[in-house]
Design a protein around this motif. Sequence first.
Motif, PDB file in Angstrom:
ATOM      1  N   ARG A  83      -5.790 -41.152 -13.950  1.00  0.00           N
ATOM      2  CA  ARG A  83      -4.932 -42.148 -13.557  1.00  0.00           C
ATOM      3  C   ARG A  83      -4.089 -42.344 -14.645  1.00  0.00           C
ATOM      4  N   MET A  84      -3.915 -42.308 -16.185  1.00  0.00           N
ATOM      5  CA  MET A  84      -2.960 -41.848 -16.435  1.00  0.00           C
ATOM      6  C   MET A  84      -2.007 -40.990 -16.766  1.00  0.00           C
ATOM      7  N   ALA A  85      -0.829 -41.190 -17.596  1.00  0.00           N
ATOM      8  CA  ALA A  85       0.208 -40.360 -18.009  1.00  0.00           C
ATOM      9  C   ALA A  85      -0.559 -39.049 -19.404  1.00  0.00           C
ATOM     10  N   ASP A  86       0.569 -38.625 -18.989  1.00  0.00           N
ATOM     11  CA  ASP A  86      -0.430 -36.975 -20.178  1.00  0.00           C
ATOM     12  C   ASP A  86      -0.098 -37.941 -21.370  1.00  0.00           C
ATOM     13  N   PHE A  87       0.732 -37.801 -22.119  1.00  0.00           N
ATOM     14  CA  PHE A  87       1.508 -38.855 -23.110  1.00  0.00           C
ATOM     15  C   PHE A  87       0.194 -40.140 -23.918  1.00  0.00           C
ATOM     16  N   VAL A  88       0.065 -40.780 -22.539  1.00  0.00           N
ATOM     17  CA  VAL A  88      -0.548 -41.894 -22.929  1.00  0.00           C
ATOM     18  C   VAL A  88      -2.463 -41.437 -23.140  1.00  0.00           C
ATOM     19  N   ILE A  89      -2.747 -39.787 -22.575  1.00  0.00           N
ATOM     20  CA  ILE A  89      -3.766 -39.489 -22.794  1.00  0.00           C
ATOM     21  C   ILE A  89      -4.455 -39.038 -23.547  1.00  0.00           C
ATOM     22  N   THR A  90      -3.192 -38.686 -24.863  1.00  0.00           N
ATOM     23  CA  THR A  90      -3.686 -38.388 -26.231  1.00  0.00           C
ATOM     24  C   THR A  90      -3.304 -39.579 -27.246  1.00  0.00           C
ATOM     25  N   LYS A  91      -2.631 -40.157 -26.574  1.00  0.00           N
ATOM     26  CA  LYS A  91      -2.469 -41.731 -27.323  1.00  0.00           C
ATOM     27  C   LYS A  91      -3.504 -42.390 -27.531  1.00  0.00           C
ATOM     28  N   LYS A  92      -3.984 -42.816 -26.652  1.00  0.00           N
ATOM     29  CA  LYS A  92      -4.701 -43.710 -26.516  1.00  0.00           C
ATOM     30  C   LYS A  92      -6.610 -43.151 -26.127  1.00  0.00           C
ATOM     31  N   ALA A  93      -6.698 -42.289 -25.512  1.00  0.00           N
ATOM     32  CA  ALA A  93      -7.795 -41.749 -24.711  1.00  0.00           C
ATOM     33  C   ALA A  93      -8.178 -41.042 -25.796  1.00  0.00           C
ATOM     34  N   LYS A  94      -7.235 -40.218 -27.299  1.00  0.00           N
ATOM     35  CA  LYS A  94      -8.147 -39.461 -28.105  1.00  0.00           C
ATOM     36  C   LYS A  94      -8.707 -37.795 -27.580  1.00  0.00           C
ATOM     37  N   VAL A  95      -7.625 -38.084 -26.619  1.00  0.00           N
ATOM     38  CA  VAL A  95      -7.546 -35.594 -25.831  1.00  0.00           C
ATOM     39  C   VAL A  95      -6.547 -35.207 -26.151  1.00  0.00           C
ATOM     40  N   ALA A  96      -6.611 -33.914 -27.222  1.00  0.00           N
ATOM     41  CA  ALA A  96      -5.612 -33.139 -27.585  1.00  0.00           C
ATOM     42  C   ALA A  96      -5.468 -32.025 -27.310  1.00  0.00           C
ATOM     43  N   ARG A  97      -5.482 -30.854 -27.008  1.00  0.00           N
ATOM     44  CA  ARG A  97      -4.866 -29.980 -26.666  1.00  0.00           C
ATOM     45  C   ARG A  97      -3.826 -28.421 -27.287  1.00  0.00           C
ATOM     46  N   THR A  98      -4.418 -27.602 -27.400  1.00  0.00           N
ATOM     47  CA  THR A  98      -3.767 -26.192 -27.097  1.00  0.00           C
ATOM     48  C   THR A  98      -3.863 -25.568 -26.321  1.00  0.00           C
ATOM     49  N   PHE A  99      -2.741 -24.525 -25.858  1.00  0.00           N
ATOM     50  CA  PHE A  99      -1.812 -23.386 -24.868  1.00  0.00           C
ATOM     51  C   PHE A  99      -2.671 -21.970 -25.395  1.00  0.00           C
ATOM     52  N   GLN A 100      -2.824 -21.568 -24.140  1.00  0.00           N
ATOM     53  CA  GLN A 100      -3.016 -19.972 -24.347  1.00  0.00           C
ATOM     54  C   GLN A 100      -2.266 -19.790 -24.649  1.00  0.00           C
ATOM     55  N   ASN A 101      -0.633 -19.759 -24.863  1.00  0.00           N
ATOM     56  CA  ASN A 101       0.535 -18.777 -25.017  1.00  0.00           C
ATOM     57  C   ASN A 101       0.650 -20.051 -26.224  1.00  0.00           C
ATOM     58  N   ILE A 102       1.169 -19.667 -27.450  1.00  0.00           N
ATOM     59  CA  ILE A 102       1.453 -20.479 -28.749  1.00  0.00           C
ATOM     60  C   ILE A 102       2.985 -21.493 -28.611  1.00  0.00           C
ATOM     61  N   PRO A 171       2.015 -14.826 -39.572  1.00  0.00           N
ATOM     62  CA  PRO A 171       1.235 -14.157 -38.750  1.00  0.00           C
ATOM     63  C   PRO A 171       0.683 -14.278 -37.193  1.00  0.00           C
ATOM     64  N   TYR A 172       0.115 -13.712 -36.570  1.00  0.00           N
ATOM     65  CA  TYR A 172      -0.354 -14.519 -34.844  1.00  0.00           C
ATOM     66  C   TYR A 172      -1.564 -15.552 -35.368  1.00  0.00           C
ATOM     67  N   GLY A 173      -2.758 -14.653 -36.090  1.00  0.00           N
ATOM     68  CA  GLY A 173      -4.016 -15.292 -36.172  1.00  0.00           C
ATOM     69  C   GLY A 173      -3.675 -16.635 -36.772  1.00  0.00           C
ATOM     70  N   ALA A 174      -2.692 -16.661 -37.873  1.00  0.00           N
ATOM     71  CA  ALA A 174      -2.449 -17.768 -38.573  1.00  0.00           C
ATOM     72  C   ALA A 174      -1.565 -18.714 -37.897  1.00  0.00           C
ATOM     73  N   GLN A 175      -0.941 -18.825 -37.246  1.00  0.00           N
ATOM     74  CA  GLN A 175       0.139 -19.270 -36.066  1.00  0.00           C
ATOM     75  C   GLN A 175      -1.092 -20.420 -34.870  1.00  0.00           C
ATOM     76  N   ARG A 176      -2.182 -19.399 -35.263  1.00  0.00           N
ATOM     77  CA  ARG A 176      -3.132 -19.693 -33.994  1.00  0.00           C
ATOM     78  C   ARG A 176      -4.326 -21.025 -34.722  1.00  0.00           C
ATOM     79  N   ARG A 177      -4.530 -21.368 -35.700  1.00  0.00           N
ATOM     80  CA  ARG A 177      -5.005 -21.805 -36.663  1.00  0.00           C
ATOM     81  C   ARG A 177      -3.873 -23.023 -37.088  1.00  0.00           C
ATOM     82  N   LEU A 178      -2.137 -22.743 -37.465  1.00  0.00           N
ATOM     83  CA  LEU A 178      -1.842 -23.596 -37.354  1.00  0.00           C
ATOM     84  C   LEU A 178      -2.012 -24.642 -35.997  1.00  0.00           C
ATOM     85  N   GLU A 179      -1.857 -24.105 -34.391  1.00  0.00           N
ATOM     86  CA  GLU A 179      -1.981 -25.104 -33.763  1.00  0.00           C
ATOM     87  C   GLU A 179      -3.001 -25.544 -33.367  1.00  0.00           C
TER      88      GLU A 179
END
Length: 465
Positions: A83-102, A171-179
Amino acid sequence: MVSEVQNNPTAILRVERLSMKFGGLIAINDLNFEARRGAITALIGPNGAGKTTVFNCITGFYKPTEGMLTMTRQNGEEYLLERMADFVITKKAKVARTFQNIRLFSGLTVLENLLVAQHNPLMLSSGFTILGLLGFPTYKKAASDAIEKARFWLEKINLVERADDPAGDLPYGAQRRLEIARAMCTDPELLCLDEPAAGLNARESAELNKLLLDIRDETGTSILLIEHDMSVVMEISDHVVVLEYGTKISDGTPETVKNDPKVIAAYLGVEDEEVVELIEQAEAAGVDDITAAVDLLSTEALLEIEEAHPDMAPAALIPSAPAKVRRTRATAAKKPTVKSATDTTAAKPAAASTVKSKPTNPAAKPPAAIKPGATANALAEPRGGKADKLIVIKGIGPVNERKLNEHGIFHFDQIAAWKKADIIAAEAYLAFDGRIAREDWIGQAKKLAKQSQVTPAPKKTGGAK
């Protein structure tokens, strides 16, 4: 129907009756599972199983067609994510994510990428830029805290020395860790990682494993990850959920899931009865781990290649098959062809005019009679005495090929010509449920039939005209 997921106080996320439809396509079908607090839960399955769709529903990118997604924070607050918008899920529900593509800000520095993730507290403390422009102490403290948090995560991912370098230069691996570090700067209680090990080498995968275990153990953050690298999944996961075509087929510990015949079937693209055969073969070969059935299937295919092309040495193509298993299977495969010393017929030369080509696949031998339920274009025997290798079609394994042969299907063009009634007839004896259409057997067969009809052009000889 009662949901499989109960009100478990240890669950940080409960997914109940989740379904996601795109027109007539059912991407997720009545999915139930839970991610436990302080644990690493892996969501695995073949390509197209619907894993990323589940993530998109959890993080608000998609609104589910049906179902409930309940996030329970440490303070006891519950949020219905559907029932929540994506940015509210991160801000209030405290759910964060990364993506397949950096998705880093490649033009910003490494440090700035981590500061951007903290824009919510920074904007609030700055009075939405006004107090920040005036230099109020609240904003100065918030900015100092943001830099300190960024420094902590830079040390954790070994990128402190590159804090001022553009993120795109890493490097690619470092970008993954940074994300991942950027996601952690939002102070999530649930971290969703979509294929974090994609494209990493063995050393980088080991570093990733250590980072994720540190995040779980030191911060208490629960992790939900999608991953195809089974070395990562089996080494760090506490709980594994397996999807196939949007439906859950297994749910349990890594050891339980690894030895589940349904999981092996899903990854190999074969039916359960084929897996039973493979398991029996593994046990007969003295293999303790049921996952050796995968190697047995590969070995079966390897032996067929060797029989069809005796001049080749394809053994190097499948290095994962245990030597003991391969020797056992090879011996078993060769036994039927050994002739006894008293067999005098083997020494009789056959007349050239009576020699007929023999099918290389034992399953291609013409049946005594076509079984009931055959399709309209069934044949009594393969044309020219040689059947096409139907296992080339994705979704047809050795057992399924044998069943098709028993019902008079030997060639690609036969499958290519199937109508709706033929599909229904085939699904009846193959015990399929829409798989022929889902994997497009007819389309695959048409291409293969067309390729088999193409004759190579004669080679040009002589000099240039």
